[in-house]
Scaffold this active site. Sequence first.
Site, short mmCIF file in Angstrom:
data_model
loop_
_atom_site.label_atom_id
_atom_site.label_comp_id
_atom_site.label_asym_id
_atom_site.label_seq_id
_atom_site.Cartn_x
_atom_site.Cartn_y
_atom_site.Cartn_z
N GLU A 1 0.82 -1.22 0.00
CA GLU A 1 0.00 0.00 0.00
C GLU A 1 0.85 1.26 0.00
O GLU A 1 0.82 2.04 0.96
CB GLU A 1 -0.89 0.01 1.25
CG GLU A 1 -1.85 -1.16 1.33
CD GLU A 1 -2.55 -1.25 2.69
OE1 GLU A 1 -2.04 -0.68 3.68
OE2 GLU A 1 -3.59 -1.90 2.76
N PRO A 2 1.59 1.50 -1.06
CA PRO A 2 2.40 2.73 -1.08
C PRO A 2 1.53 3.97 -1.35
O PRO A 2 0.66 3.93 -2.22
CB PRO A 2 3.37 2.50 -2.25
CG PRO A 2 2.65 1.56 -3.16
CD PRO A 2 1.74 0.72 -2.29
N ARG B 1 3.72 19.22 7.63
CA ARG B 1 4.63 18.13 8.01
C ARG B 1 5.87 18.64 8.74
O ARG B 1 6.40 17.96 9.61
CB ARG B 1 5.02 17.30 6.79
CG ARG B 1 3.84 16.51 6.22
CD ARG B 1 4.28 15.47 5.20
NE ARG B 1 5.06 14.42 5.80
CZ ARG B 1 6.38 14.32 5.73
NH1 ARG B 1 7.08 15.23 5.07
NH2 ARG B 1 6.99 13.33 6.33
N CYS C 1 0.27 33.00 11.79
CA CYS C 1 0.56 33.59 13.09
C CYS C 1 1.07 32.53 14.04
O CYS C 1 0.37 32.13 14.99
CB CYS C 1 -0.69 34.24 13.65
SG CYS C 1 -0.89 35.85 12.96
C1 PLP Z 1 -2.59 1.17 6.63
C2 PLP Z 1 -1.75 2.10 5.83
N1 PLP Z 1 -1.36 1.72 4.61
C3 PLP Z 1 -0.59 2.53 3.83
C4 PLP Z 1 -0.20 3.77 4.28
C5 PLP Z 1 0.63 4.63 3.36
O1 PLP Z 1 1.84 4.98 3.88
P1 PLP Z 1 2.89 5.74 2.93
O2 PLP Z 1 2.18 6.88 2.31
O3 PLP Z 1 3.97 6.19 3.85
O4 PLP Z 1 3.34 4.74 1.90
C6 PLP Z 1 -0.57 4.21 5.55
C7 PLP Z 1 -0.14 5.51 6.06
O5 PLP Z 1 -0.36 5.94 7.14
C8 PLP Z 1 -1.38 3.34 6.35
O6 PLP Z 1 -1.78 3.71 7.58
#
Ligand code: PLP
Length: 461
Positions: free
Chosen positions: A318-319, A358, A389
């Site tokens: 899950e990038p 961030r 501010c």
């Molecule tokens: C469950 C899950 N999957 C994937 C991600 C994606 O992480 P990143 O954007 O660092 O790849 C996150 C980010 O918080 C997450 O909580």
Amino acid sequence: MRAHEAGALHADISNQGPAWLRTPADVNALVPALWPRSVTRGADGAVAVAGLSVRDIAAEFGTPVYVLDEADLRSRCRDFRAAFPTEDVFYAGKAFLCRAVVRMIAEEGLHLDVCTGGELATALSAGMPPERIGFHGNNKSVAELGRALDAGVGRIIVDSFTEIDRLTELARERGVRPRVLVRVTVGVEAHTHEFIATAHEDQKFGFSLAGGAAANAAFKILDEDVLELRGLHSHIGSQIFDASGFEVSARRVLALQAQIRDARGVELPELDLGGGFGIAYTTQDDPATPQDLAKRLRKIVDSECAAENLAVPHLSIEPGRAIVGPAVFTLYEVGTVKDLDGIRTYVSVDGGMSDNIRTALYDASYSATLASRASTAQPLLARVVGKHCESGDIVVKDEFLPADVQPGDLVAVPGTGAYCRSMASNYNHVPRPPVVAVRDGHARLIVRRETEEDLLALDVG
Ligand SMILES: Cc1ncc(COP(=O)(O)O)c(C=O)c1O
């Protein structure tokens, strides 16, 4: 970081910058790893993306503006697809989501991760095939879960016993059998260059592995048989460069998989190792390529499965950041330059913590360049700050800009595609910036700028 009475960010009063930051030989040079792939500095000295000058983008859309290199985003999707051809790549929509981006990632063959009803609505309204959507979240409401079932989302990552009960009831009412994964808290927490593999059970996400809740969740789902348990899920952190965290987490989660097989005779067919793959925000970051990642993750999973005598499950990842982060830069206009003699030079831009929280929230590091022109002036260590501010309103803590940087110049900050627009706020009633996608020399608005009318639209009376 040292303490300071005015807040932690004030503690660093050194004007030398961090040890890793080197005075550049050429202050106009762009470090390719930090920028979207089509970004160059044109013959006139201005930065251009896909052949379009940032001066033209600023003239047409104003500043601040998030500039998305569409070909870059698509190429990163393709790189992940090519590196993980038999696995599923879920783009984590929390990094940045709008309809145009949903369509891009759908066209590039990715799946999509959402974690709220709002993200789900965006995905569905852009035509994302529901079977390619995964639904995350530690507190999904009954309404959100019902909507996900009605839409036919491909999988739901369950996060609590309450949710299992809710989902079971909703599925029974509807006569459906949704596919679910169990989110496992594996006791590994990884960020940037380090990981910790002992504590971190104490967090709101998932079912604890060590405490037995994860196994009990899996058994409960298998026993009731209303939900189809497809596999286990683990996500260990963010901006990770070191594969050892994934190794520990895969070992632990596959040991649970073996425990479930031994107890119930079921080998779960899927495994999701989450996201968190690091990107280059500054020259100190050295991310792995998707090919490297794929090789390492497969090796880890193969050897752990062999050790547990398990068939290798269908993998997914899950990038979020690694796909959209490097594809975007934020373009600002300089408003004031303040030289605190001998202490620091502050370059104030027309955005700040409302478009990039961030730095203040995570102490994140970014880089920046003078984008509207090249300069022959000497490099000057500067701090790029916003217009809010709040003295912690810092966009880039330390960067070398030309010493003649002045009001009216455009400054660009790369690596802002992930968790900037998606975490943007209206602090100080600053309207959120637009997102402009550039491709083949043409710019297209994909999220418009908020207006003062938008800000006032919610006021009643
Ligand atoms: C469950 C899950 N999957 C994937 C991600 C994606 O992480 P990143 O954007 O660092 O790849 C996150 C980010 O918080 C997450 O909580």
